[in-house]
Design an enzyme around this catalytic site. Structure first.
Site, PDB file in Angstrom:
ATOM      1  N   ASP A  61       1.545  19.090 -20.730  1.00 32.02           N
ATOM      2  CA  ASP A  61       0.045  18.122 -20.554  1.00 32.02           C
ATOM      3  C   ASP A  61       0.750  17.667 -21.793  1.00 32.02           C
ATOM      4  OD1 ASP A  61      -1.605  16.935 -21.657  1.00 32.02           O
ATOM      5  OD2 ASP A  61      -3.315  17.815 -22.150  1.00 32.02           O
TER       6      ASP A  61
ATOM      7  N   ALA B 203       1.490  14.179 -22.580  1.00 32.56           N
ATOM      8  CA  ALA B 203       1.196  12.689 -22.851  1.00 32.56           C
ATOM      9  C   ALA B 203       1.910  12.223 -24.193  1.00 32.56           C
ATOM     10  CB  ALA B 203      -0.539  12.715 -23.927  1.00 32.56           C
TER      11      ALA B 203
ATOM     12  N   TYR C  46       1.235  -1.058  -0.023  1.00 34.86           N
ATOM     13  CA  TYR C  46      -0.021  -0.226   0.011  1.00 34.86           C
ATOM     14  C   TYR C  46       1.104   1.435  -0.147  1.00 34.86           C
ATOM     15  CZ  TYR C  46      -4.446   3.228   1.673  1.00 34.86           C
ATOM     16  OH  TYR C  46      -5.026   3.915   1.157  1.00 34.86           O
TER      17      TYR C  46
ATOM     18  N   HIS D  96     -19.591  14.037 -26.985  1.00 36.60           N
ATOM     19  CA  HIS D  96     -19.489  12.609 -28.195  1.00 36.60           C
ATOM     20  C   HIS D  96     -19.033  11.597 -27.557  1.00 36.60           C
ATOM     21  CE1 HIS D  96     -15.004  14.322 -25.506  1.00 36.60           C
ATOM     22  NE2 HIS D  96     -14.414  13.499 -25.941  1.00 36.60           N
TER      23      HIS D  96
ATOM     24  N   PHE E 136      -7.118  19.833 -24.867  1.00 32.15           N
ATOM     25  CA  PHE E 136      -6.906  18.901 -24.514  1.00 32.15           C
ATOM     26  C   PHE E 136      -9.051  18.846 -24.267  1.00 32.15           C
ATOM     27  CE2 PHE E 136      -7.688  14.202 -24.117  1.00 32.15           C
ATOM     28  CZ  PHE E 136      -7.951  13.356 -25.019  1.00 32.15           C
ATOM     29  N   ASP E 137      -9.426  17.923 -24.969  1.00 35.58           N
ATOM     30  CA  ASP E 137     -11.053  17.846 -24.654  1.00 35.58           C
ATOM     31  C   ASP E 137     -10.961  17.781 -22.921  1.00 35.58           C
ATOM     32  OD1 ASP E 137     -10.522  15.393 -25.308  1.00 35.58           O
ATOM     33  OD2 ASP E 137     -12.611  14.809 -25.596  1.00 35.58           O
TER      34      ASP E 137
ATOM     35  N   LYS F 296      -0.875   7.387 -23.966  1.00 36.91           N
ATOM     36  CA  LYS F 296       0.669   6.684 -24.871  1.00 36.91           C
ATOM     37  C   LYS F 296       1.607   7.051 -25.131  1.00 36.91           C
ATOM     38  CE  LYS F 296      -4.198   9.576 -24.920  1.00 36.91           C
ATOM     39  NZ  LYS F 296      -4.089  11.015 -24.196  1.00 36.91           N
TER      40      LYS F 296
HETATM   41  C1  LIG Z   1      -4.816  11.772 -23.650  1.00 37.73           C
HETATM   42  C2  LIG Z   1      -5.178  13.122 -23.214  1.00 37.73           C
HETATM   43  C3  LIG Z   1      -5.390  13.764 -22.179  1.00 37.73           C
HETATM   44  C4  LIG Z   1      -6.048  12.867 -21.384  1.00 37.73           C
HETATM   45  O1  LIG Z   1      -6.218  11.283 -20.525  1.00 37.73           O
HETATM   46  P1  LIG Z   1      -6.088  10.523 -19.930  1.00 37.73           P
HETATM   47  O2  LIG Z   1      -5.670   9.584 -19.428  1.00 37.73           O
HETATM   48  O3  LIG Z   1      -7.664   9.909 -21.574  1.00 37.73           O
HETATM   49  O4  LIG Z   1      -7.095  10.637 -18.970  1.00 37.73           O
HETATM   50  C5  LIG Z   1      -4.680  15.038 -22.166  1.00 37.73           C
HETATM   51  N1  LIG Z   1      -3.747  15.938 -22.355  1.00 37.73           N
HETATM   52  C6  LIG Z   1      -4.354  15.030 -23.713  1.00 37.73           C
HETATM   53  C7  LIG Z   1      -2.834  16.087 -24.902  1.00 37.73           C
HETATM   54  C8  LIG Z   1      -4.311  14.114 -24.514  1.00 37.73           C
HETATM   55  O5  LIG Z   1      -3.690  13.744 -25.464  1.00 37.73           O
END
Ligand SMILES: *Cc1c(COP(=O)(O)O)cnc(C)c1O
Length: 457
Positions: free
Chosen positions: A214, A216, A72, A449, A124-125, A257
């Protein structure tokens, strides 16, 4: 003769996929409310819905799964991840989270309050969702070149420094941080140059702001810098990655990613104080600070994935496959975003179906057509994704109406890419006959979406 290019891996395990008939697909997509997210995956032949969490792990990652420490608190898996993050990305503090949006949720709980403004490059969304959920505003400062799909620009993810400085000047007191998305998903998987990152850093310092990356697809961004930016040809991907993150104060990561795991994420930061504040929310939303919503085995695979994902040979194989699909489509005259991005090919639905009104969701119509044609699942990056304006509740029509074909890492061969290309060519040849789009039947108030249901107009 020069030897042709080939993948830098061989295949050790396979998963069967199935073809289907057009009448079957017609029934299945109707049952799904013409929303590709609503399909059972076994009813998809080639799944290009997303590159998120869909990659194939390496033998080294699978080995790490067996070594996971499920304690843990204080698990060795946590320290493996900590070491990889410090060594590769240069951040001293981090918090594991179950995925990228969870990292946003935790970090933004500390940083954002109602009425704030968060400038960045095409948020990003989920990032935008977490900003707007807190009654704050995401302001897009991407360079204008990004919105012309016919224009070839090496760094379409770049921030327009004038737009950024204007907002820093006029609304500075409302801005808690600047967000830079690498690569920029929403503008087509387009990279940000090191030069641009350094200029954003200068502006941030001038106005006393912090920068959050951000991240990813940070490694794909580094690959593009190596190939396209002057002075970086001879640097390793890892050297470039370190130089990129030197411009940031903190980062959020969707490890699904570029860390090539099926689930996972984290926040990393330089400030011990920010780590302490975020820890409170991490414990509330995710789990204790040394696992934060992840199993020990998954943290191990993630740590190894950061090493896998920052190898040049891997990145070259990956991005050349994306390029390959893009080139096949361009050879057929199909309008795609140029240059092709790191993780996906974006088909310009406005130019593919110009006779269809935007109110009938051009990109969604194209994505449904592609599924019907060959069982290939892409995704709409257009009006459905853009949601309604939070105040007026009117549909927001984005500049770009795209169908994204996201390519999972180390999963499909170029034969699969050929099927996708020919399927789209067949549709392109009969595009004039596509006269009807879709109307909304049901939708959620935010991030619609994923669950929207539609019917033919
Ligand atoms: C995928 C993504 C996110 C969100 O990540 P999740 O693992 O899907 O929650 C945030 N920002 C970018 C640029 C992404 O491609």
């Amino acid at each position: 003769m020069e030897l042709p290019f080939a993948e830098s891996f061989k295949i050790k395990m396979v998963e069967p996929i199935r073809k289907s008939s057009r009448p079957e697909r017609e029934q299945w997509i109707r049952e799904a409310g013409y929303n590709l997210f609503g399909l059972k995956s076994e009813r998809v032949f080639i799944d290009l819905l997303t590159d998120s969490g869909t990659g194939a792990m390496s033998d080294r990652q699978w080995s790490e799964m067996m070594l996971g420490d499920e304690s843990y608190a204080g698990a060795s898996s946590y320290f493996k991840m900590k070491e990889a993050i410090l060594e590769l990305l240069g951040f001293e503090h981090f918090l594991p989270t179950h995925q990228g949006r969870a990292a946003e949720n935790v970090l933004f709980s500390v940083l954002i309050k109602e009425g704030d403004i968060i400038p960045g490059n095409s948020h990003f969304d989920t990032t935008k969702g977490h900003i707007e959920f807190r009654k704050a505003i995401a302001v897009d400062c991407t360079i204008d070149e990004a919105f012309d799909t016919t224009l070839s620009h090496p760094f379409k993810g770049n921030i327009d420094l004038e737009k950024l400085e204007n907002i820093l000047k006029s609304k500075g007191d409302k801005i808690p941080f600047i967000i830079v998305t690498v690569t920029c998903n929403s503008s087509g998987g387009q990279p940000v140059s090191i030069e641009n990152m350094k200029m954003v850093r200068q502006l941030a310092d001038k106005y006393g702001k912090i920068i959050v990356f951000d991240s990813a697809r940070f490694a794909e961004n580094a690959y593009f810098i190596k190939l396209r930016e002057k002075g970086y040809q001879d640097k390793t991907i890892r050297e470039i990655v370190r130089e990129m993150f030197a411009c940031a104060d903190a980062m959020t990561m969707s490890a699904k990613k570029d860390a090539i795991v099926n689930m996972g994420g984290f926040i990393a930061m330089r400030s011990k104080e920010l780590h302490a504040k975020a820890s409170v929310f991490n414990i509330m939303f995710e789990g204790y600070i040394t696992y934060g919503g992840m199993s020990g085995r998954d943290m191990n695979a993630l740590a190894q994935g950061l090493y896998d994902g920052t190898e040049f040979n891997y990145l070259e194989t990956r991005i050349r496959q994306v390029e390959y699909l893009g080139k096949r489509l361009m050879d057929y005259g199909i309008p795609v975003q140029q240059p092709t991005g790191g993780h996906a090919v974006f088909v310009d639905a406005k130019r593919f179906l110009p006779h269809l009104p935007k109110e009938e969701f051009q990109a969604q119509t194209l994505a449904v057509e592609l599924y019907l044609e060959a069982g290939v699942r892409g995704v709409e990056i257009g009006t459905l994704l853009a949601d309604r304006d939070p105040v007026s509740r009117e549909n927001r029509y984005p500049v770009l109406e795209l169908m994204r074909l996201a390519i999972p890492r180390r999963v499909y061969t170029n034969n699969h890419m050929d099927v996708v290309a020919v399927a789209l060519k067949n549709i392109y040849d009969r595009r004039e006959t596509i006269r009807k789009g879709f109307k909304i039947v049901t939708e959620a108030p935010i991030m619609r979406h994923f669950t929207v249901t539609l019917d033919r107009t």
